[in-house]
Write a protein that holds these residues in place. Sequence first.
Motif, PDB file in Angstrom:
ATOM      1  N   LEU A 171      -6.412  61.878 114.455  1.00  0.00           N
ATOM      2  CA  LEU A 171      -5.681  61.988 113.141  1.00  0.00           C
ATOM      3  C   LEU A 171      -4.627  60.992 113.214  1.00  0.00           C
ATOM      4  CD1 LEU A 171      -5.705  66.057 113.010  1.00  0.00           C
ATOM      5  CD2 LEU A 171      -7.151  64.371 111.446  1.00  0.00           C
ATOM      6  N   GLU A 172      -4.103  60.684 114.145  1.00  0.00           N
ATOM      7  CA  GLU A 172      -3.070  59.525 114.078  1.00  0.00           C
ATOM      8  C   GLU A 172      -3.650  58.135 113.706  1.00  0.00           C
ATOM      9  OE1 GLU A 172      -1.307  58.885 117.815  1.00  0.00           O
ATOM     10  OE2 GLU A 172      -0.412  61.109 118.149  1.00  0.00           O
TER      11      GLU A 172
ATOM     12  N   PRO B 251      -5.554  59.463 109.337  1.00  0.00           N
ATOM     13  CA  PRO B 251      -4.900  60.884 108.853  1.00  0.00           C
ATOM     14  C   PRO B 251      -5.935  61.507 107.470  1.00  0.00           C
ATOM     15  CG  PRO B 251      -3.671  58.771 108.563  1.00  0.00           C
ATOM     16  CD  PRO B 251      -4.862  58.296 109.215  1.00  0.00           C
ATOM     17  N   ASP B 252      -6.643  60.572 106.755  1.00  0.00           N
ATOM     18  CA  ASP B 252      -7.295  61.222 105.708  1.00  0.00           C
ATOM     19  C   ASP B 252      -8.716  61.639 106.238  1.00  0.00           C
ATOM     20  OD1 ASP B 252      -8.905  58.874 106.747  1.00  0.00           O
ATOM     21  OD2 ASP B 252      -9.437  57.979 104.796  1.00  0.00           O
TER      22      ASP B 252
END
Length: 392
Positions: free
Chosen positions: A80-81, A84-85
């Motif tokens: 996710l880092e 992020p989408d």
Amino acid sequence: MVAESAKAFEALEAQARALLDLFARAGYEPVAPAIIQPAGVFLDQVGEQVRSRTYVFTDLAGEELCLRPDLTVPVSRLYLERHPDAGAQARYCYNGPAFRFQPLGPSATHPREFRQAGIECFGAPDKESADVEVLLLAVEAVKSAGLREYWLRFGDIALFYALIDALQLPERWRLKLRHYFWRPPVFHALLTRLAKGEPPETDGLTAALAEKIGGADQEAAEEMVAAYLDAQNIPLAGNRSLREITARLCDHAADLRADPLPKEVATVIDYYLAVSAAPREATEKIAMIAKGAGLDVDPALDAALRRFDRLERAGIDLTRATFDTEFGRKLEYYSGLVFQVEAAGLSETEPVAGGGRYDNLLAALGAPRPVPAVGSAIHTERLLAAVERSAP
């Protein structure tokens, strides 16, 4: 002793390098997520069994942190880092330490600090293909390390959820059974109690407080619980917040007012959870249970059968495998296929590898949309011990 320890460490490192090379050749990018993680992330997602064994501490700035008890959540946070989408596909591999308190004391097969080498596959749209890919790579990895004798154990969280969803029962009990599925002794005690129409066991003060706050809104209920704790000189401590304590008391109050679970529903669930056999035999038994109860679980059962077909075509001997409907009740982020690789000389609670599908985890970690995900981790100390034990 020092020489033996150094030799064992060298063997473990050599094994890890070989495993990571295998994963990299299969298209998995090596990553190294942080060892220290936000405690709340793990305490919310891994479930009671691992939560109670996680090393938690507060740093000098007052932030609650933990030593990672597994690597799936840290690798998911790393994904996710980078994305992020949550719209990208990614395949990562890793090798590193994890930490868990051992209530019976540390041992060679249950150390407080242990190493995991594993893979995580994010965003693959064909879930069945990704499941098969990850499982086959985990099997290839343990075989490449020299493990000669092993067998597979399967479970399927999605199939259990399909059964629960197909049953005619109040939504409250459906959610309750889903929630407690992860703790077998508690689950079976709950199922027996619900079928008998017995109220939950509690002391008089707790029952009185639960009844008192049962009809109140969240803010008023929290005020009443805080006042009660203050009057009894009970401090807030541990991992439970005032909101969590209040929520549990409100849940308890609702239990006291709820109707009993139909006995025939409890019987169907008991029959289902008693299934443990070779995959083909097990799926036939599940189909018979569903048919006898008039339940439609065909989509979930067909998905399991297709997966077994593909594994057989890939060379997996399912006659040496077990499909156990009780299996997979440890890490609460799993949502579909679960599996583990077991070896001679080690018990069911000491697998050399394991993994499964966890499609809901990344959304719980903050992803803007659900992300299909599946992975596997190898307990490298156990794998090395099993390989050395089976060596000529």
